[in-house]
Scaffold this motif. Sequence first.
Motif, PDB file in Angstrom:
ATOM      1  N   GLY A  93       0.795  -1.223   0.000  1.00  0.00           N
ATOM      2  CA  GLY A  93       0.000   0.000   0.000  1.00  0.00           C
ATOM      3  C   GLY A  93       0.824   1.269   0.000  1.00  0.00           C
ATOM      4  N   TRP A  94       1.989   1.233   0.636  1.00  0.00           N
ATOM      5  CA  TRP A  94       2.842   2.425   0.691  1.00  0.00           C
ATOM      6  C   TRP A  94       3.363   2.821  -0.692  1.00  0.00           C
ATOM      7  CZ3 TRP A  94       6.477   1.327   5.496  1.00  0.00           C
ATOM      8  CH2 TRP A  94       5.680   1.264   6.648  1.00  0.00           C
ATOM      9  N   LYS A  95       3.424   1.856  -1.598  1.00  0.00           N
ATOM     10  CA  LYS A  95       3.973   2.106  -2.929  1.00  0.00           C
ATOM     11  C   LYS A  95       2.891   2.159  -4.005  1.00  0.00           C
ATOM     12  CE  LYS A  95       8.380  -0.165  -1.824  1.00  0.00           C
ATOM     13  NZ  LYS A  95       9.331  -1.253  -2.201  1.00  0.00           N
ATOM     14  N   THR A  96       1.634   2.207  -3.586  1.00  0.00           N
ATOM     15  CA  THR A  96       0.517   2.118  -4.525  1.00  0.00           C
ATOM     16  C   THR A  96      -0.446   3.268  -4.290  1.00  0.00           C
ATOM     17  OG1 THR A  96       0.702  -0.303  -4.353  1.00  0.00           O
ATOM     18  CG2 THR A  96      -1.253   0.563  -5.433  1.00  0.00           C
ATOM     19  N   SER A  97      -0.974   3.846  -5.364  1.00  0.00           N
ATOM     20  CA  SER A  97      -1.961   4.912  -5.200  1.00  0.00           C
ATOM     21  C   SER A  97      -3.216   4.344  -4.547  1.00  0.00           C
ATOM     22  CB  SER A  97      -2.321   5.514  -6.561  1.00  0.00           C
ATOM     23  OG  SER A  97      -3.079   4.597  -7.333  1.00  0.00           O
ATOM     24  N   THR A  98      -3.934   5.212  -3.861  1.00  0.00           N
ATOM     25  CA  THR A  98      -5.156   4.767  -3.191  1.00  0.00           C
ATOM     26  C   THR A  98      -6.158   4.217  -4.192  1.00  0.00           C
ATOM     27  OG1 THR A  98      -4.864   6.304  -1.353  1.00  0.00           O
ATOM     28  CG2 THR A  98      -7.109   5.534  -1.781  1.00  0.00           C
ATOM     29  N   GLU A  99      -6.286   4.864  -5.336  1.00  0.00           N
ATOM     30  CA  GLU A  99      -7.227   4.401  -6.357  1.00  0.00           C
ATOM     31  C   GLU A  99      -6.876   2.990  -6.825  1.00  0.00           C
ATOM     32  OE1 GLU A  99      -9.042   5.756 -10.716  1.00  0.00           O
ATOM     33  OE2 GLU A  99      -7.323   6.810  -9.854  1.00  0.00           O
ATOM     34  N   GLY A 128       1.673  -5.611   5.912  1.00  0.00           N
ATOM     35  CA  GLY A 128       1.188  -4.715   6.959  1.00  0.00           C
ATOM     36  C   GLY A 128       1.307  -3.259   6.580  1.00  0.00           C
ATOM     37  N   LYS A 129       1.494  -2.976   5.289  1.00  0.00           N
ATOM     38  CA  LYS A 129       1.742  -1.612   4.835  1.00  0.00           C
ATOM     39  C   LYS A 129       0.517  -1.069   4.103  1.00  0.00           C
ATOM     40  CE  LYS A 129       6.730  -2.318   4.548  1.00  0.00           C
ATOM     41  NZ  LYS A 129       7.943  -2.362   3.695  1.00  0.00           N
ATOM     42  N   ILE A 130      -0.089  -0.064   4.710  1.00  0.00           N
ATOM     43  CA  ILE A 130      -1.289   0.534   4.137  1.00  0.00           C
ATOM     44  C   ILE A 130      -1.328   2.008   4.538  1.00  0.00           C
ATOM     45  CG2 ILE A 130      -2.685  -0.163   6.148  1.00  0.00           C
ATOM     46  CD1 ILE A 130      -5.040  -0.560   4.185  1.00  0.00           C
ATOM     47  N   LYS A 131      -1.717   2.864   3.601  1.00  0.00           N
ATOM     48  CA  LYS A 131      -1.847   4.287   3.891  1.00  0.00           C
ATOM     49  C   LYS A 131      -3.131   4.553   4.663  1.00  0.00           C
ATOM     50  CE  LYS A 131       0.517   5.517  -0.431  1.00  0.00           C
ATOM     51  NZ  LYS A 131       0.314   6.063  -1.793  1.00  0.00           N
ATOM     52  N   ALA A 132      -3.125   5.627   5.432  1.00  0.00           N
ATOM     53  CA  ALA A 132      -4.292   5.969   6.254  1.00  0.00           C
ATOM     54  C   ALA A 132      -5.547   6.139   5.402  1.00  0.00           C
ATOM     55  CB  ALA A 132      -4.019   7.240   7.045  1.00  0.00           C
ATOM     56  N   LEU A 133      -5.410   6.784   4.237  1.00  0.00           N
ATOM     57  CA  LEU A 133      -6.584   7.000   3.387  1.00  0.00           C
ATOM     58  C   LEU A 133      -7.083   5.689   2.801  1.00  0.00           C
ATOM     59  CD1 LEU A 133      -8.578   8.940   2.121  1.00  0.00           C
ATOM     60  CD2 LEU A 133      -6.953   9.319   0.242  1.00  0.00           C
ATOM     61  N   GLN A 134      -6.171   4.803   2.439  1.00  0.00           N
ATOM     62  CA  GLN A 134      -6.569   3.489   1.929  1.00  0.00           C
ATOM     63  C   GLN A 134      -7.384   2.740   2.980  1.00  0.00           C
ATOM     64  OE1 GLN A 134      -2.658   2.019   1.091  1.00  0.00           O
ATOM     65  NE2 GLN A 134      -2.549   2.931  -0.951  1.00  0.00           N
ATOM     66  N   ALA A 135      -6.884   2.759   4.215  1.00  0.00           N
ATOM     67  CA  ALA A 135      -7.575   2.071   5.306  1.00  0.00           C
ATOM     68  C   ALA A 135      -8.943   2.706   5.572  1.00  0.00           C
ATOM     69  CB  ALA A 135      -6.721   2.102   6.567  1.00  0.00           C
TER      70      ALA A 135
END
Length: 212
Positions: A93-99, A128-135
Amino acid sequence: MKFYWIKTNLLIKKLFSNYVWDIPNTENKIYLTFDDGPIPEITEWVLQELKKHNAKATFFCIGNNVEKYPNIFLKLINEGHSIGNHTFNHLNGWKTSTEEYLENSNRCETAICNLQTANCKLFRPPYGKIKALQAKKLRQLGYKIIMWDVLSADYDTSISKEKCLENVLNNVESGSIIVFHDSVKAFPNLEYTLPKVLKILTEKGFVFEAIN
Protein backbone atom coordinates in the motif's frame (compact mmCIF):
# COMPACT_ATOMS: atom_id res chain seq x y z
CA MET A 1 18.35 -8.91 8.79
CA LYS A 2 15.43 -6.49 8.58
CA PHE A 3 13.86 -5.22 11.79
CA TYR A 4 10.32 -6.23 12.60
CA TRP A 5 8.21 -6.62 15.74
CA ILE A 6 7.58 -10.22 16.81
CA LYS A 7 5.22 -9.03 19.55
CA THR A 8 3.44 -5.92 18.34
CA ASN A 9 4.31 -2.96 20.53
CA LEU A 10 1.48 -1.56 22.66
CA LEU A 11 2.22 1.97 21.44
CA ILE A 12 1.69 0.83 17.84
CA LYS A 13 -1.66 -0.68 18.81
CA LYS A 14 -2.73 2.57 20.47
CA LEU A 15 -1.55 4.77 17.59
CA PHE A 16 -3.43 2.63 15.08
CA SER A 17 -6.43 1.72 17.19
CA ASN A 18 -8.72 1.58 14.14
CA TYR A 19 -7.00 -1.67 13.20
CA VAL A 20 -7.65 -5.01 14.93
CA TRP A 21 -4.42 -6.24 16.56
CA ASP A 22 -5.85 -8.79 18.96
CA ILE A 23 -9.21 -10.02 20.24
CA PRO A 24 -9.12 -9.96 24.06
CA ASN A 25 -11.10 -12.67 25.82
CA THR A 26 -11.09 -14.69 29.03
CA GLU A 27 -11.55 -18.07 27.35
CA ASN A 28 -7.97 -18.67 26.11
CA LYS A 29 -9.08 -18.19 22.51
CA ILE A 30 -6.30 -17.41 20.03
CA TYR A 31 -6.48 -16.73 16.32
CA LEU A 32 -4.20 -18.36 13.78
CA THR A 33 -4.07 -16.55 10.45
CA PHE A 34 -2.43 -17.56 7.17
CA ASP A 35 -1.47 -15.12 4.42
CA ASP A 36 -0.84 -15.39 0.68
CA GLY A 37 -2.70 -18.58 -0.29
CA PRO A 38 -4.33 -20.64 -1.43
CA ILE A 39 -1.31 -22.58 -2.67
CA PRO A 40 -1.48 -26.19 -3.94
CA GLU A 41 -0.24 -28.79 -1.46
CA ILE A 42 0.85 -26.22 1.14
CA THR A 43 -2.60 -24.86 1.98
CA GLU A 44 -3.97 -28.40 1.88
CA TRP A 45 -1.24 -29.53 4.29
CA VAL A 46 -2.19 -26.67 6.64
CA LEU A 47 -5.81 -27.82 6.56
CA GLN A 48 -4.77 -31.36 7.49
CA GLU A 49 -2.78 -30.10 10.48
CA LEU A 50 -5.63 -27.88 11.66
CA LYS A 51 -8.10 -30.74 11.40
CA LYS A 52 -5.94 -32.94 13.67
CA HIS A 53 -6.60 -30.50 16.52
CA ASN A 54 -10.11 -29.39 15.53
CA ALA A 55 -8.61 -25.93 15.07
CA LYS A 56 -10.17 -23.14 13.04
CA ALA A 57 -8.19 -20.36 11.38
CA THR A 58 -8.51 -17.34 9.11
CA PHE A 59 -6.97 -17.31 5.64
CA PHE A 60 -6.15 -13.98 4.02
CA CYS A 61 -6.22 -14.90 0.35
CA ILE A 62 -4.67 -13.29 -2.69
CA GLY A 63 -7.35 -12.90 -5.34
CA ASN A 64 -5.11 -14.15 -8.12
CA ASN A 65 -4.54 -17.39 -6.18
CA VAL A 66 -8.27 -17.73 -5.52
CA GLU A 67 -8.92 -17.60 -9.25
CA LYS A 68 -6.13 -20.06 -10.03
CA TYR A 69 -7.01 -22.57 -7.31
CA PRO A 70 -10.77 -22.33 -6.67
CA ASN A 71 -11.08 -25.90 -5.41
CA ILE A 72 -8.58 -25.27 -2.60
CA PHE A 73 -10.31 -22.02 -1.74
CA LEU A 74 -13.67 -23.75 -1.49
CA LYS A 75 -12.10 -26.38 0.75
CA LEU A 76 -11.15 -23.61 3.21
CA ILE A 77 -14.78 -22.54 3.41
CA ASN A 78 -16.22 -26.05 3.53
CA GLU A 79 -13.97 -26.92 6.48
CA GLY A 80 -15.29 -23.98 8.50
CA HIS A 81 -12.44 -21.47 8.28
CA SER A 82 -12.80 -17.71 7.80
CA ILE A 83 -11.66 -15.88 4.68
CA GLY A 84 -10.06 -12.47 4.33
CA ASN A 85 -9.04 -10.17 1.48
CA HIS A 86 -5.27 -9.77 0.91
CA THR A 87 -5.57 -7.78 -2.36
CA PHE A 88 -5.54 -9.39 -5.80
CA ASN A 89 -1.79 -9.04 -6.46
CA HIS A 90 -0.24 -8.71 -2.97
CA LEU A 91 0.19 -4.95 -3.25
CA ASN A 92 2.35 -2.81 -0.98
CA GLY A 93 0.00 0.00 0.00
CA TRP A 94 2.84 2.42 0.69
CA LYS A 95 3.97 2.11 -2.93
CA THR A 96 0.52 2.12 -4.53
CA SER A 97 -1.96 4.91 -5.20
CA THR A 98 -5.16 4.77 -3.19
CA GLU A 99 -7.23 4.40 -6.36
CA GLU A 100 -5.19 1.44 -7.61
CA TYR A 101 -5.13 -0.15 -4.14
CA LEU A 102 -8.91 0.01 -3.80
CA GLU A 103 -9.44 -1.31 -7.33
CA ASN A 104 -7.09 -4.21 -6.66
CA SER A 105 -8.76 -5.01 -3.34
CA ASN A 106 -12.17 -4.89 -4.98
CA ARG A 107 -10.92 -7.29 -7.64
CA CYS A 108 -9.92 -9.70 -4.87
CA GLU A 109 -13.36 -9.33 -3.26
CA THR A 110 -14.98 -10.14 -6.60
CA ALA A 111 -12.86 -13.29 -6.98
CA ILE A 112 -13.87 -14.39 -3.48
CA CYS A 113 -17.56 -13.53 -3.85
CA ASN A 114 -17.76 -15.40 -7.15
CA LEU A 115 -17.06 -18.56 -5.16
CA GLN A 116 -18.99 -17.93 -1.94
CA THR A 117 -22.29 -16.25 -1.20
CA ALA A 118 -21.28 -14.31 1.92
CA ASN A 119 -19.36 -11.07 1.57
CA CYS A 120 -15.76 -11.12 2.72
CA LYS A 121 -15.23 -8.12 4.98
CA LEU A 122 -11.94 -8.93 6.68
CA PHE A 123 -8.88 -7.27 5.17
CA ARG A 124 -5.17 -7.64 5.85
CA PRO A 125 -2.74 -5.37 3.99
CA PRO A 126 0.21 -7.24 2.48
CA TYR A 127 3.41 -6.53 4.43
CA GLY A 128 1.19 -4.71 6.96
CA LYS A 129 1.74 -1.61 4.84
CA ILE A 130 -1.29 0.53 4.14
CA LYS A 131 -1.85 4.29 3.89
CA ALA A 132 -4.29 5.97 6.25
CA LEU A 133 -6.58 7.00 3.39
CA GLN A 134 -6.57 3.49 1.93
CA ALA A 135 -7.57 2.07 5.31
CA LYS A 136 -10.26 4.73 5.78
CA LYS A 137 -11.80 3.97 2.38
CA LEU A 138 -11.79 0.24 3.08
CA ARG A 139 -13.44 0.74 6.46
CA GLN A 140 -16.09 2.86 4.75
CA LEU A 141 -16.76 -0.16 2.53
CA GLY A 142 -17.40 -2.23 5.63
CA TYR A 143 -14.01 -3.89 6.07
CA LYS A 144 -12.27 -4.61 9.34
CA ILE A 145 -8.50 -4.14 9.00
CA ILE A 146 -6.95 -7.19 10.68
CA MET A 147 -3.32 -6.87 11.74
CA TRP A 148 -1.59 -9.08 14.34
CA ASP A 149 -0.28 -9.44 17.85
CA VAL A 150 2.36 -12.11 17.16
CA LEU A 151 4.45 -12.51 14.01
CA SER A 152 5.91 -15.98 13.52
CA ALA A 153 8.33 -14.62 10.87
CA ASP A 154 8.07 -17.95 9.06
CA TYR A 155 8.71 -16.12 5.78
CA ASP A 156 12.18 -14.99 6.97
CA THR A 157 14.62 -17.47 5.44
CA SER A 158 17.44 -16.10 7.60
CA ILE A 159 15.96 -17.48 10.84
CA SER A 160 15.91 -21.10 11.98
CA LYS A 161 12.76 -23.14 12.29
CA GLU A 162 13.44 -23.36 16.02
CA LYS A 163 13.47 -19.54 16.23
CA CYS A 164 10.19 -19.41 14.35
CA LEU A 165 8.61 -21.73 16.92
CA GLU A 166 10.08 -19.68 19.76
CA ASN A 167 8.63 -16.49 18.29
CA VAL A 168 5.13 -17.88 18.71
CA LEU A 169 5.38 -19.82 21.97
CA ASN A 170 7.15 -17.02 23.86
CA ASN A 171 4.69 -14.31 22.88
CA VAL A 172 1.23 -15.82 22.57
CA GLU A 173 -1.51 -15.01 25.08
CA SER A 174 -5.27 -15.20 25.18
CA GLY A 175 -6.63 -13.06 22.34
CA SER A 176 -3.47 -13.13 20.23
CA ILE A 177 -3.78 -12.94 16.45
CA ILE A 178 -0.83 -14.92 15.06
CA VAL A 179 0.52 -14.65 11.52
CA PHE A 180 1.74 -17.59 9.45
CA HIS A 181 2.07 -17.89 5.68
CA ASP A 182 0.81 -20.77 3.53
CA SER A 183 3.44 -19.98 0.90
CA VAL A 184 6.33 -21.79 -0.76
CA LYS A 185 8.88 -19.44 0.79
CA ALA A 186 7.61 -19.92 4.33
CA PHE A 187 6.96 -23.64 4.16
CA PRO A 188 10.30 -24.92 5.56
CA ASN A 189 9.66 -22.97 8.78
CA LEU A 190 5.90 -23.53 8.74
CA GLU A 191 6.20 -27.29 8.31
CA TYR A 192 8.27 -27.51 11.48
CA THR A 193 6.47 -24.89 13.54
CA LEU A 194 2.74 -25.29 12.95
CA PRO A 195 2.31 -28.89 14.21
CA LYS A 196 4.25 -28.05 17.38
CA VAL A 197 2.29 -24.83 17.95
CA LEU A 198 -1.00 -26.69 17.62
CA LYS A 199 0.08 -29.50 19.94
CA ILE A 200 1.80 -27.44 22.63
CA LEU A 201 -0.78 -24.68 22.84
CA THR A 202 -3.66 -27.16 22.84
CA GLU A 203 -2.02 -28.94 25.76
CA LYS A 204 -1.77 -25.57 27.54
CA GLY A 205 -5.52 -25.07 27.18
CA PHE A 206 -5.66 -22.64 24.29
CA VAL A 207 -8.50 -22.83 21.77
CA PHE A 208 -7.97 -21.97 18.10
CA GLU A 209 -10.80 -19.88 16.66
CA ALA A 210 -11.49 -18.22 13.30
CA ILE A 211 -12.00 -14.45 13.16
CA ASN A 212 -15.63 -13.64 12.40
